[in-house]
Design a protein around this motif. Structure first.
Motif, PDB file in Angstrom:
ATOM      1  N   PRO A  85       0.803  -1.229   0.000  1.00 52.15           N
ATOM      2  CA  PRO A  85       0.000   0.000   0.000  1.00 52.15           C
ATOM      3  C   PRO A  85       0.835   1.278   0.000  1.00 52.15           C
ATOM      4  CG  PRO A  85      -0.073  -1.093   2.134  1.00 52.15           C
ATOM      5  CD  PRO A  85       0.565  -2.050   1.189  1.00 52.15           C
ATOM      6  N   TRP A  86       1.940   1.278   0.741  1.00 52.54           N
ATOM      7  CA  TRP A  86       2.748   2.489   0.831  1.00 52.54           C
ATOM      8  C   TRP A  86       3.521   2.727  -0.467  1.00 52.54           C
ATOM      9  CZ3 TRP A  86       2.349   5.631   5.109  1.00 52.54           C
ATOM     10  CH2 TRP A  86       1.680   5.090   6.206  1.00 52.54           C
ATOM     11  N   SER A  87       4.088   1.679  -1.022  1.00 56.00           N
ATOM     12  CA  SER A  87       4.834   1.844  -2.269  1.00 56.00           C
ATOM     13  C   SER A  87       3.898   2.167  -3.433  1.00 56.00           C
ATOM     14  CB  SER A  87       5.650   0.585  -2.584  1.00 56.00           C
ATOM     15  OG  SER A  87       4.819  -0.560  -2.656  1.00 56.00           O
ATOM     16  N   LEU A  88       2.681   1.613  -3.432  1.00 56.79           N
ATOM     17  CA  LEU A  88       1.732   1.913  -4.503  1.00 56.79           C
ATOM     18  C   LEU A  88       1.391   3.399  -4.518  1.00 56.79           C
ATOM     19  CD1 LEU A  88      -0.196   1.019  -6.760  1.00 56.79           C
ATOM     20  CD2 LEU A  88      -1.914   0.536  -5.001  1.00 56.79           C
ATOM     21  N   VAL A  89       1.134   3.968  -3.339  1.00 55.03           N
ATOM     22  CA  VAL A  89       0.790   5.391  -3.264  1.00 55.03           C
ATOM     23  C   VAL A  89       1.986   6.262  -3.642  1.00 55.03           C
ATOM     24  CG1 VAL A  89       0.111   7.259  -1.705  1.00 55.03           C
ATOM     25  CG2 VAL A  89      -1.018   5.030  -1.555  1.00 55.03           C
ATOM     26  N   ALA A  90       3.187   5.891  -3.173  1.00 53.73           N
ATOM     27  CA  ALA A  90       4.375   6.694  -3.455  1.00 53.73           C
ATOM     28  C   ALA A  90       4.704   6.690  -4.946  1.00 53.73           C
ATOM     29  CB  ALA A  90       5.557   6.169  -2.643  1.00 53.73           C
ATOM     30  N   VAL A  91       4.712   5.512  -5.556  1.00 54.08           N
ATOM     31  CA  VAL A  91       5.035   5.419  -6.986  1.00 54.08           C
ATOM     32  C   VAL A  91       3.940   6.076  -7.823  1.00 54.08           C
ATOM     33  CG1 VAL A  91       5.442   3.832  -8.910  1.00 54.08           C
ATOM     34  CG2 VAL A  91       6.406   3.340  -6.663  1.00 54.08           C
ATOM     35  N   ARG A  92       2.690   5.877  -7.414  1.00 50.27           N
ATOM     36  CA  ARG A  92       1.560   6.504  -8.116  1.00 50.27           C
ATOM     37  C   ARG A  92       1.717   8.020  -8.138  1.00 50.27           C
ATOM     38  NH1 ARG A  92      -4.603   6.152  -5.643  1.00 50.27           N
ATOM     39  NH2 ARG A  92      -5.416   8.066  -6.560  1.00 50.27           N
ATOM     40  N   SER A  93       2.007   8.618  -6.998  1.00 52.84           N
ATOM     41  CA  SER A  93       2.129  10.073  -6.920  1.00 52.84           C
ATOM     42  C   SER A  93       3.346  10.565  -7.687  1.00 52.84           C
ATOM     43  CB  SER A  93       2.215  10.516  -5.459  1.00 52.84           C
ATOM     44  OG  SER A  93       1.042  10.154  -4.764  1.00 52.84           O
ATOM     45  N   THR A  94       4.436   9.791  -7.666  1.00 49.22           N
ATOM     46  CA  THR A  94       5.641  10.183  -8.400  1.00 49.22           C
ATOM     47  C   THR A  94       5.371  10.224  -9.900  1.00 49.22           C
ATOM     48  OG1 THR A  94       7.081   9.219  -6.708  1.00 49.22           O
ATOM     49  CG2 THR A  94       8.037   9.574  -8.892  1.00 49.22           C
ATOM     50  N   LEU A  95       4.753   9.173 -10.424  1.00 53.46           N
ATOM     51  CA  LEU A  95       4.448   9.139 -11.857  1.00 53.46           C
ATOM     52  C   LEU A  95       3.493  10.266 -12.252  1.00 53.46           C
ATOM     53  CD1 LEU A  95       4.011   5.288 -12.439  1.00 53.46           C
ATOM     54  CD2 LEU A  95       5.978   6.727 -13.028  1.00 53.46           C
ATOM     55  N   VAL A 244      11.645  10.109  -2.790  1.00 49.46           N
ATOM     56  CA  VAL A 244      12.307   9.485  -1.640  1.00 49.46           C
ATOM     57  C   VAL A 244      11.445   8.360  -1.078  1.00 49.46           C
ATOM     58  CG1 VAL A 244      13.174   9.859   0.702  1.00 49.46           C
ATOM     59  CG2 VAL A 244      13.584  11.575  -1.080  1.00 49.46           C
ATOM     60  N   ALA A 245      10.126   8.631  -0.941  1.00 49.14           N
ATOM     61  CA  ALA A 245       9.222   7.620  -0.398  1.00 49.14           C
ATOM     62  C   ALA A 245       9.171   6.385  -1.292  1.00 49.14           C
ATOM     63  CB  ALA A 245       7.822   8.212  -0.235  1.00 49.14           C
ATOM     64  N   SER A 246       9.215   6.586  -2.604  1.00 49.76           N
ATOM     65  CA  SER A 246       9.196   5.453  -3.527  1.00 49.76           C
ATOM     66  C   SER A 246      10.427   4.573  -3.335  1.00 49.76           C
ATOM     67  CB  SER A 246       9.140   5.958  -4.973  1.00 49.76           C
ATOM     68  OG  SER A 246       7.947   6.664  -5.225  1.00 49.76           O
ATOM     69  N   ALA A 247      11.588   5.216  -3.223  1.00 50.72           N
ATOM     70  CA  ALA A 247      12.826   4.452  -3.047  1.00 50.72           C
ATOM     71  C   ALA A 247      12.807   3.658  -1.750  1.00 50.72           C
ATOM     72  CB  ALA A 247      14.029   5.399  -3.076  1.00 50.72           C
ATOM     73  N   VAL A 248      12.315   4.271  -0.677  1.00 49.60           N
ATOM     74  CA  VAL A 248      12.300   3.608   0.631  1.00 49.60           C
ATOM     75  C   VAL A 248      11.283   2.474   0.662  1.00 49.60           C
ATOM     76  CG1 VAL A 248      11.802   3.921   3.086  1.00 49.60           C
ATOM     77  CG2 VAL A 248      13.143   5.650   1.852  1.00 49.60           C
ATOM     78  N   THR A 249      10.055   2.769   0.223  1.00 47.90           N
ATOM     79  CA  THR A 249       8.994   1.758   0.323  1.00 47.90           C
ATOM     80  C   THR A 249       9.221   0.576  -0.617  1.00 47.90           C
ATOM     81  OG1 THR A 249       7.649   3.037  -1.252  1.00 47.90           O
ATOM     82  CG2 THR A 249       7.257   3.420   1.094  1.00 47.90           C
ATOM     83  N   LEU A 250       9.768   0.839  -1.802  1.00 48.61           N
ATOM     84  CA  LEU A 250      10.035  -0.265  -2.734  1.00 48.61           C
ATOM     85  C   LEU A 250      11.122  -1.198  -2.202  1.00 48.61           C
ATOM     86  CD1 LEU A 250       9.893   1.546  -6.199  1.00 48.61           C
ATOM     87  CD2 LEU A 250       8.289  -0.158  -5.327  1.00 48.61           C
ATOM     88  N   SER A 251      12.006  -0.663  -1.357  1.00 51.14           N
ATOM     89  CA  SER A 251      13.048  -1.505  -0.771  1.00 51.14           C
ATOM     90  C   SER A 251      12.542  -2.296   0.427  1.00 51.14           C
ATOM     91  CB  SER A 251      14.237  -0.646  -0.340  1.00 51.14           C
ATOM     92  OG  SER A 251      13.866   0.230   0.725  1.00 51.14           O
ATOM     93  N   ILE A 252      11.397  -1.878   0.989  1.00 48.98           N
ATOM     94  CA  ILE A 252      10.857  -2.544   2.177  1.00 48.98           C
ATOM     95  C   ILE A 252       9.727  -3.496   1.820  1.00 48.98           C
ATOM     96  CG2 ILE A 252       9.636  -2.166   4.364  1.00 48.98           C
ATOM     97  CD1 ILE A 252      11.100   0.497   4.595  1.00 48.98           C
ATOM     98  N   GLU A 253       8.783  -3.029   1.015  1.00 51.00           N
ATOM     99  CA  GLU A 253       7.619  -3.851   0.657  1.00 51.00           C
ATOM    100  C   GLU A 253       7.937  -4.716  -0.558  1.00 51.00           C
ATOM    101  OE1 GLU A 253       3.897  -1.088   2.187  1.00 51.00           O
ATOM    102  OE2 GLU A 253       4.529  -0.939   0.093  1.00 51.00           O
ATOM    103  N   PRO A 254       7.511  -5.971  -0.558  1.00 49.88           N
ATOM    104  CA  PRO A 254       7.783  -6.846  -1.702  1.00 49.88           C
ATOM    105  C   PRO A 254       7.009  -6.404  -2.944  1.00 49.88           C
ATOM    106  CG  PRO A 254       6.299  -7.923  -0.152  1.00 49.88           C
ATOM    107  CD  PRO A 254       6.771  -6.665   0.517  1.00 49.88           C
ATOM    108  N   VAL A 255       7.594  -6.631  -4.090  1.00 49.23           N
ATOM    109  CA  VAL A 255       6.977  -6.293  -5.376  1.00 49.23           C
ATOM    110  C   VAL A 255       6.837  -7.568  -6.192  1.00 49.23           C
ATOM    111  CG1 VAL A 255       7.188  -4.985  -7.523  1.00 49.23           C
ATOM    112  CG2 VAL A 255       7.924  -3.957  -5.365  1.00 49.23           C
ATOM    113  N   HIS A 256       5.630  -7.872  -6.625  1.00 52.41           N
ATOM    114  CA  HIS A 256       5.357  -9.039  -7.465  1.00 52.41           C
ATOM    115  C   HIS A 256       4.593  -8.560  -8.702  1.00 52.41           C
ATOM    116  CE1 HIS A 256       6.592 -11.509  -4.060  1.00 52.41           C
ATOM    117  NE2 HIS A 256       5.734 -10.852  -3.310  1.00 52.41           N
ATOM    118  N   LEU A 257       5.327  -8.226  -9.742  1.00 50.68           N
ATOM    119  CA  LEU A 257       4.697  -7.631 -10.918  1.00 50.68           C
ATOM    120  C   LEU A 257       3.844  -8.638 -11.674  1.00 50.68           C
ATOM    121  CD1 LEU A 257       7.570  -5.418 -12.397  1.00 50.68           C
ATOM    122  CD2 LEU A 257       5.641  -4.709 -10.987  1.00 50.68           C
ATOM    123  N   ASN A 258       2.647  -8.206 -12.028  1.00 47.10           N
ATOM    124  CA  ASN A 258       1.788  -8.957 -12.943  1.00 47.10           C
ATOM    125  C   ASN A 258       0.984  -7.946 -13.751  1.00 47.10           C
ATOM    126  OD1 ASN A 258      -0.453  -8.107 -11.382  1.00 47.10           O
ATOM    127  ND2 ASN A 258      -0.398  -9.962 -10.126  1.00 47.10           N
TER     128      ASN A 258
END
Length: 338
Positions: A85-95, A244-258
């Motif tokens: 949830p945290w990485s989704l919001v951070a990456v979403r806002s960055t894009l 910054v939030a994207s970099a931090v959250t993507l390193s903490i929360e797992p990513v499983h692309l589909n």
């Protein structure tokens, strides 16, 4: 004093339409006035069509905005298949901020005045960060249909916050309808949650408050600059923090692309956060807030449809019933005189 024959006199007839340039038709008026009247009717019809085109285009743009917003929750659910949830919001806002920045640069839009940055910060905290984060956290435990009904209360919440912010005193009818809508939503959430509010419900209620504050401040700023620039600069204001939030959250929360996860991320970033707000503000400027708000009444019902069509959720009977009841309350508040 020289006189002229009315049968051959030259007469200038100015025909104007709201929002269109002044046009002048010069013609020879017969004793019965038929020639001039005919020319005036032709000019008036032409200008009426010209005036109708922006309204039609504005309605289409605002309608596209409503459809875009209605897809936000289903897209968020898809995005959560690949991101936390945290990485989704951070990456979403960055894009979304990068897209907004590109549009602002392409349009050579000057920086807002310093006095507007505090208001833009409120919009950023409410619309860019607060609402997406709280609703994303809520959708981890709540169904899309449940969230759609609760967030359907947003227009009433925004109107209430706006009344408090501006010091206006809406009519008694307004408050009766607003309270009735709130009671419907509270009753629905209690019935669906077994008699007590769930954590997801608390997130959704918080999302209502922060988004209403952001919408209210955004509405104030939209009177001073184009509305799409308001959300554009609010997104750009968040860009350093979100990178910054994207970099931090993507390193903490797992990513499983589909496929679902990528489509969901792209839509909430480009579709809901930027494109939806862009066409919504452009359409609202063309047709006015009241008419645009009437179009937005369809948003909760559209989200209910997407929750079934895209996510395969089964709708409890209470969901569409509560959604329609809330829409009725919103319609009453919009027609109530302040």
């Amino acid at each position: 004093m020289r006189t002229q024959n009315s049968a051959t006199s030259r007469t200038t007839i100015a025909v104007t339409a709201a929002g269109s340039p002044r046009a002048e038709i010069v013609g020879t008026v017969s004793p019965t006035g038929s020639a001039g009247a005919s020319e005036a009717r032709v000019g008036s019809a032409t200008e009426a069509r010209a005036a109708a085109d922006p309204r039609t285009r504005g309605t289409l743009l605002a309608g596209l905005g409503v459809v875009s917003f209605s897809l936000t929750f289903p897209s968020t659910v898809w995005g959560l298949e690949s991101f936390g949830p945290w990485s989704l919001v951070a990456v979403r806002s960055t894009l979304a901020a990068l897209i907004a920045g590109a549009f602002l640069l392409a349009g050579r839009v000057p920086l807002p005045e310093r006095r507007h940055w505090a208001g833009l910060a409120v919009v950023a905290c409410g619309v860019v960060i607060g609402f997406p984060l709280l609703t994303t956290l809520a959708l981890q435990t709540s169904t899309t249909s449940h969230a759609a009904v609760v967030v359907g209360l947003l227009p009433l919440t925004t109107a209430t916050v706006a009344a408090a912010r501006t010091g206006r005193r809406p009519s008694r009818t307004f408050w009766i309808a607003a309270v009735s809508g709130a009671v419907v939503v509270l009753g629905f959430t209690l019935q669906q949650s077994g008699g007590s509010f769930s954590t997801g419900d608390l997130y959704l209620f918080g999302a209502l408050l922060v988004c209403a504050a952001g919408y209210t401040e955004g509405g104030r700023l939209a009177a001073l600059m184009p509305g799409w620039q308001v959300i554009g600069w609010a997104l750009v204001l968040c860009l350093p923090l979100m990178v910054v939030a994207s970099a931090v959250t993507l390193s903490i929360e797992p990513v499983h692309l589909n496929a679902h996860g990528v489509i969901g991320l792209v839509w909430v970033a480009a579709g809901s956060t930027f494109f939806g707000l862009y066409v919504w503000y452009r359409g609202m400027a063309a047709i006015g807030i009241p008419k645009a708000s009437q179009l937005q009444l369809a948003q909760p019902l559209l989200t209910l449809f997407w929750s079934v069509f895209l996510l395969g959720e089964s709708l409890p009977l209470a969901a569409p019933v509560a959604a329609v009841a809330v829409l009725v309350c919103i319609a009453v508040t919009q027609r109530a005189k302040s």
